[in-house]
Design an enzyme around this catalytic site. Structure first.
Site, mmCIF file in Angstrom:
data_model
loop_
_atom_site.group_PDB
_atom_site.id
_atom_site.type_symbol
_atom_site.label_atom_id
_atom_site.label_comp_id
_atom_site.label_asym_id
_atom_site.label_seq_id
_atom_site.Cartn_x
_atom_site.Cartn_y
_atom_site.Cartn_z
ATOM 1 C CE LYS A 116 41.909 38.447 40.084
ATOM 2 N NZ LYS A 116 40.576 38.152 39.722
ATOM 3 C CD GLU A 275 39.700 43.678 34.678
ATOM 4 O OE1 GLU A 275 39.419 43.204 33.579
ATOM 5 O OE2 GLU A 275 39.537 43.054 35.749
ATOM 6 C CD GLU A 288 41.870 41.229 37.468
ATOM 7 O OE1 GLU A 288 42.801 40.483 37.812
ATOM 8 O OE2 GLU A 288 40.970 40.874 36.699
ATOM 9 C CG ASN A 290 43.390 41.656 33.683
ATOM 10 O OD1 ASN A 290 43.596 41.005 34.703
ATOM 11 N ND2 ASN A 290 42.180 41.907 33.238
ATOM 12 C CG PHE A 348 24.543 32.141 30.111
ATOM 13 C CD1 PHE A 348 24.471 32.681 28.840
ATOM 14 C CD2 PHE A 348 23.718 32.667 31.098
ATOM 15 C CE1 PHE A 348 23.608 33.717 28.555
ATOM 16 C CE2 PHE A 348 22.850 33.703 30.823
ATOM 17 C CZ PHE A 348 22.796 34.235 29.547
HETATM 18 P P1 ADP Z 1 38.924 38.265 36.871
HETATM 19 O O1 ADP Z 1 40.385 38.168 37.123
HETATM 20 O O2 ADP Z 1 38.270 36.949 36.775
HETATM 21 O O3 ADP Z 1 38.633 39.176 35.744
HETATM 22 P P2 ADP Z 1 38.035 40.406 38.643
HETATM 23 O O4 ADP Z 1 38.580 40.648 39.987
HETATM 24 O O5 ADP Z 1 38.432 41.363 37.591
HETATM 25 O O6 ADP Z 1 38.360 38.917 38.203
HETATM 26 O O7 ADP Z 1 36.461 40.353 38.753
HETATM 27 C C1 ADP Z 1 35.659 39.907 37.695
HETATM 28 C C2 ADP Z 1 34.315 40.605 37.741
HETATM 29 O O8 ADP Z 1 33.663 40.363 38.987
HETATM 30 C C3 ADP Z 1 34.384 42.110 37.642
HETATM 31 O O9 ADP Z 1 34.344 42.518 36.321
HETATM 32 C C4 ADP Z 1 33.176 42.578 38.412
HETATM 33 O O10 ADP Z 1 32.039 42.526 37.613
HETATM 34 C C5 ADP Z 1 33.009 41.533 39.467
HETATM 35 N N1 ADP Z 1 33.602 41.944 40.719
HETATM 36 C C6 ADP Z 1 34.859 41.703 41.114
HETATM 37 N N2 ADP Z 1 35.079 42.198 42.344
HETATM 38 C C7 ADP Z 1 33.918 42.756 42.732
HETATM 39 C C8 ADP Z 1 33.498 43.413 43.930
HETATM 40 N N3 ADP Z 1 34.296 43.569 44.959
HETATM 41 N N4 ADP Z 1 32.229 43.843 43.992
HETATM 42 C C9 ADP Z 1 31.399 43.667 42.943
HETATM 43 N N5 ADP Z 1 31.729 43.058 41.826
HETATM 44 C C10 ADP Z 1 32.978 42.609 41.710
HETATM 45 P P1 ADP Z 2 39.772 39.813 29.887
HETATM 46 O O1 ADP Z 2 39.975 40.261 31.310
HETATM 47 O O2 ADP Z 2 40.848 40.085 28.939
HETATM 48 O O3 ADP Z 2 38.429 40.109 29.384
HETATM 49 P P2 ADP Z 2 39.278 37.234 30.805
HETATM 50 O O4 ADP Z 2 39.497 37.636 32.201
HETATM 51 O O5 ADP Z 2 37.932 36.864 30.369
HETATM 52 O O6 ADP Z 2 39.851 38.304 29.863
HETATM 53 O O7 ADP Z 2 40.292 36.082 30.446
HETATM 54 C C1 ADP Z 2 41.031 36.105 29.241
HETATM 55 C C2 ADP Z 2 41.230 34.736 28.708
HETATM 56 O O8 ADP Z 2 42.257 34.122 29.397
HETATM 57 C C3 ADP Z 2 40.061 33.834 28.820
HETATM 58 O O9 ADP Z 2 40.108 32.983 27.718
HETATM 59 C C4 ADP Z 2 40.315 33.094 30.112
HETATM 60 O O10 ADP Z 2 39.703 31.835 30.133
HETATM 61 C C5 ADP Z 2 41.788 32.981 30.072
HETATM 62 N N1 ADP Z 2 42.461 33.085 31.342
HETATM 63 C C6 ADP Z 2 42.442 34.113 32.192
HETATM 64 N N2 ADP Z 2 43.283 33.889 33.200
HETATM 65 C C7 ADP Z 2 43.844 32.686 32.978
HETATM 66 C C8 ADP Z 2 44.822 31.906 33.646
HETATM 67 N N3 ADP Z 2 45.405 32.322 34.766
HETATM 68 N N4 ADP Z 2 45.165 30.719 33.120
HETATM 69 C C9 ADP Z 2 44.597 30.289 31.997
HETATM 70 N N5 ADP Z 2 43.691 30.989 31.309
HETATM 71 C C10 ADP Z 2 43.310 32.171 31.791
HETATM 72 MG MG MG Z 3 39.153 41.023 35.727
#
Ligand code: ADP
Ligand code: ADP
Ligand code: MG
Length: 658
Positions: A116, A275, A288, A290, A348
């Site tokens: 990130k 994203e 970020e 993916n 949850f």
């Molecule tokens: P992940 O790798 O777990 O998906 P993200 O950086 O994509 O992490 O963030 C996951 C979620 O958190 C996003 O879908 C969004 O809803 C929320 N989020 C992340 N960054 C921000 C931000 N700066 N402000 C508000 N919401 C955020």
């Molecule tokens: P997406 O962004 O595709 O919706 P998620 O952020 O929810 O997906 O994560 C996708 C899947 O990968 C989930 O099952 C999550 O628990 C898993 N996951 C995400 N990042 C990692 C990681 N670095 N190591 C292990 N599992 C991960």
């Molecule tokens: Mg994300």
């Protein structure tokens, strides 16, 4: 084309990849851990290789074991699915060194985008708009406090290597940073083996909109439009859809162009997702990228007709994309619900265990709508504490958004799970909400709409009729079988506080229930016999399914998000029943119980200690997530149950107040 592919993953995504390989005539190998020896993926794959213990660190995350499995089976390429090694550039490089193809982007692109902090630096350079924040590592809580103050609260503390909603915390005030920084760091270390942390501005009430991109090894990149994933709990998506109700054509084009530009700038050559967080005004900021297939890819497949797994395989093999941007368009609307082993009635929290019953809705085309269920489990399988608690992904498609939502509502009714807590009633509640149906989404949706948590939804008028009719029909069938001499037409239906006199009449296959005031409903197409957990029928011609189970007296019936205990009594018993004193619930206010099964990380108080409402008293870890357990009231600790290192069950007493 490849002749054999190894899948370095498990569960539903392994099954999903096998399906496409079968269609393309490619043989499959899956690797599996101790916990997955009898899994559906192992059963479906042409070959399988055991790679170690249940913890991912002993199996799915060990590159050496995956490479050895490829050599042993002669697999030419590896599809990593998502999670595990899917965004690990070292793994992709290692495969290349061994002469094995990684079905994903090139290692440089993963490196540039997979982290990130690095990806934000890169995106900013490429002219993509990013969330304001501190793009760099933070060493300790004091440093974090200073940065948070500079950015201005609220801020978000994030693990640079984070994913899956793990390693993220919002801080509204300095105290949240003090508590959150070490927690995120510990979670990041435990989940990702990397504890670099950064902080950015928290955008309030945003929407999550992301663009699916697809590239090949010949410099071509297209986007497959957007998905909106704003319905989240714990920053993790639970309902996704494509397209997004927020975007107009101009924003869609602008976002798509930015995503493609970013992908092109890193030489992206596979499926990936860019994203964004978007404001209600359609402003958007890069979050970020993916660099892998995404959990919610089915909704994109349903509106574009493109099989993303197939395209990843083709690109990895070196084929050119068979279509350009002009060849892609949006057809209809698709919704995905993630069915999780988690208890919506308990914030949850994960609720793992055995799928004593697992009966998903039928897949296929039904009139103008479609149903797809991506699962990796069968009845009798276990949802283990070692991995993600997702049971399946249910997706529906319709010619427009309302049709897709209605199809989802019906499909959720037909999804039957027993043996563990699951979120189906919650998902059904959302499908019925006016706000969701109008498309007014935000990542606060769940907090806004369920401020006290999810406690089910009271019945609508038509659901009251439905539940009464179902109870009467079941009661009649049971009575006809057990004691036909007791059959009669006048009954009283007691449902919660509601009691109604009804008159029943059977006319051929139809079953009529007449309420006081002579209003009647007709139940037809009844598909239920004693012992079945689902009651299917049509009420005044409208098909429905209810979950039913016999209770001490009467039945517990759930229709969508409404659950009621319903009794069918003779008028005389109804009178007596009314006079019974209501049952008292046990007094648990003196106890703090573990809200989920897990491992006690710490108990932070001792007997004799005074605690205040809101104070952290224990930390319980489940599914790699640390949950802080807080006192709900002031009190003095009388005794403590488990100690650090102990396993606890859901509802197990952690401590007792004097
Ligand atoms: P992940 O790798 O777990 O998906 P993200 O950086 O994509 O992490 O963030 C996951 C979620 O958190 C996003 O879908 C969004 O809803 C929320 N989020 C992340 N960054 C921000 C931000 N700066 N402000 C508000 N919401 C955020
Ligand atoms: P997406 O962004 O595709 O919706 P998620 O952020 O929810 O997906 O994560 C996708 C899947 O990968 C989930 O099952 C999550 O628990 C898993 N996951 C995400 N990042 C990692 C990681 N670095 N190591 C292990 N599992 C991960
Ligand atoms: Mg994300």
């Amino acid at each position: 084309m490849f002749s054999k592919i190894l899948i370095a993953n498990r569960g539903e995504i392994a099954v999903r990849i096998i399906k496409t390989c079968r269609r393309l005539g490619i043989a499959t190998v899956v690797v599996y851990s101790e916990a997955d020896a009898d899994s559906m993926a192992v059963e479906m794959a042409d070959e399988s290789v055991f790679i170690g213990g249940a913890p991912a660190s002993e199996s799915y995350l060990v590159a050496d074991k995956i490479v050895a499995a490829c050599k042993q089976t002669g697999a030419e390429a590896v599809h990593p699915g998502f999670g595990f090694l899917s965004e690990n550039a070292g793994f992709a490089k290692r495969l290349a060194d061994e002469g094995i193809v990684f079905i994903g982007p090139n290692p440089k692109a993963i490196e540039a985008m997979g982290d990130k902090i690095e990806s934000k630096k890169f995106a900013a350079k490429a002219g993509v708009s990013t969330v304001p924040g501190h793009v760099g590592e933070i060493d300790d809580a004091a440093h974090a406090l200073k940065i948070a103050a500079d950015i201005g609260y609220p801020v978000m503390i994030k693990a640079s290597a984070g994913g899956g909603g793990k390693g993220i915390r919002v801080a509204w005030k300095p105290q949240d940073v003090e508590e959150g920084f070490p927690a995120v760091r510990a979670e990041a270390k435990a989940s990702f083996g990397d504890d670099r942390i950064f902080i950015e501005k928290f955008i309030e009430s945003p929407r999550h909109v992301e663009i699916q991109v697809l590239g090949d090894k010949h410099g071509n990149v297209v986007h497959l439009f957007e998905r909106e994933c704003s319905i989240q709990r714990r920053n993790q998506k639970v309902i996704e859809e494509a397209p997004s109700p927020l975007l107009d054509e101009a924003t869609r084009a602008a976002m798509g162009a930015q995503a493609v530009a970013l992908a092109q700038a890193v030489g992206y050559d596979s499926a990936g997702t860019v994203e964004f967080v978007a404001g209600q005004d359609r402003s958007f900021f890069f979050l970020e990228m993916n660099t892998r297939l995404q959990v919610e890819h089915p909704v994109t497949e349903m509106i574009t007709g493109v099989d993303l797994v197939e395209q990843m395989i083709r690109s990895a093999y070196g084929e050119k994309l068979a279509f350009g941007q002009d060849g892609l368009s949006i057809n209809g609307w698709a919704i995905e619900s993630r069915i999780y082993a988690e208890d919506p009635y308990r914030g949850f929290l994960p609720s793992i265990g055995r799928l004593v019953r697992y009966a998903p809705p039928e897949e296929g085309e039904f009139g103008k709508t479609k149903v797809r269920n991506d699962a990796g489990v069968r009845e009798g399988d276990e949802i283990s504490m070692f991995y993600d608690p997702m049971i399946s992904k249910l997706s529906t498609w319709g010619p427009d958004r309302t049709a897709a939502i209605d199809a989802m509502g019906r499909a959720l009714e037909d999804f039957h799970i027993e043996g563990l807590g699951h979120n189906i009633p919650f998902l059904a509640a959302v499908m019925d909400q006016e706000r969701f149906r109008s498309g007014a989404l935000s990542t606060n949706y769940i907090k806004d709409e369920f401020p006290e948590g999810f406690i089910g939804v009271p019945p609508t008028d038509s659901q009251r009729d439905l539940l009464a009719a179902v109870a009467c029909a079941m009661h009649r069938r049971l009575t006809a079988r057990a004691a036909p001499e007791l059959l009669r037409d006048e009954w009283v239906v007691v449902a919660g506080h509601d009691r109604r006199r009804v008159r029943l009449s059977n006319g051929g296959d139809a079953f009529q229930v007449t309420f006081e005031g002579d209003r009647a409903v007709t139940l037809t197409d009844v598909d239920w016999r004693p012992g079945l957990p689902l009651f299917r029928g049509a009420l005044d011609g409208k098909p429905f399914t209810a979950s039913v189970k016999p209770a001490a007296e009467g039945f517990v019936i759930r229709h969508r998000a409404t659950t009621l205990h319903v009794l069918v009594l003779t008028p005389r018993s109804a009178e007596l029943h009314e006079k019974l004193p209501p049952k008292k619930a046990a007094d648990t206010s003196k106890l703090i119980i573990s809200p989920m099964p897990g491992l006690v990380v710490s108990i932070d108080v001792e007997p004799g200690q005074s605690v205040q409402a809101g104070q952290a008293v224990a930390v319980v870890e489940a599914m790699k997530m640390q949950n802080i357990i807080r006192a709900e009231r002031d009190g003095v600790v009388k005794s403590v149950g488990p100690k650090a290192g102990d396993s606890v069950a859901a509802d197990e007493v952690l401590l007792e107040f004097a």
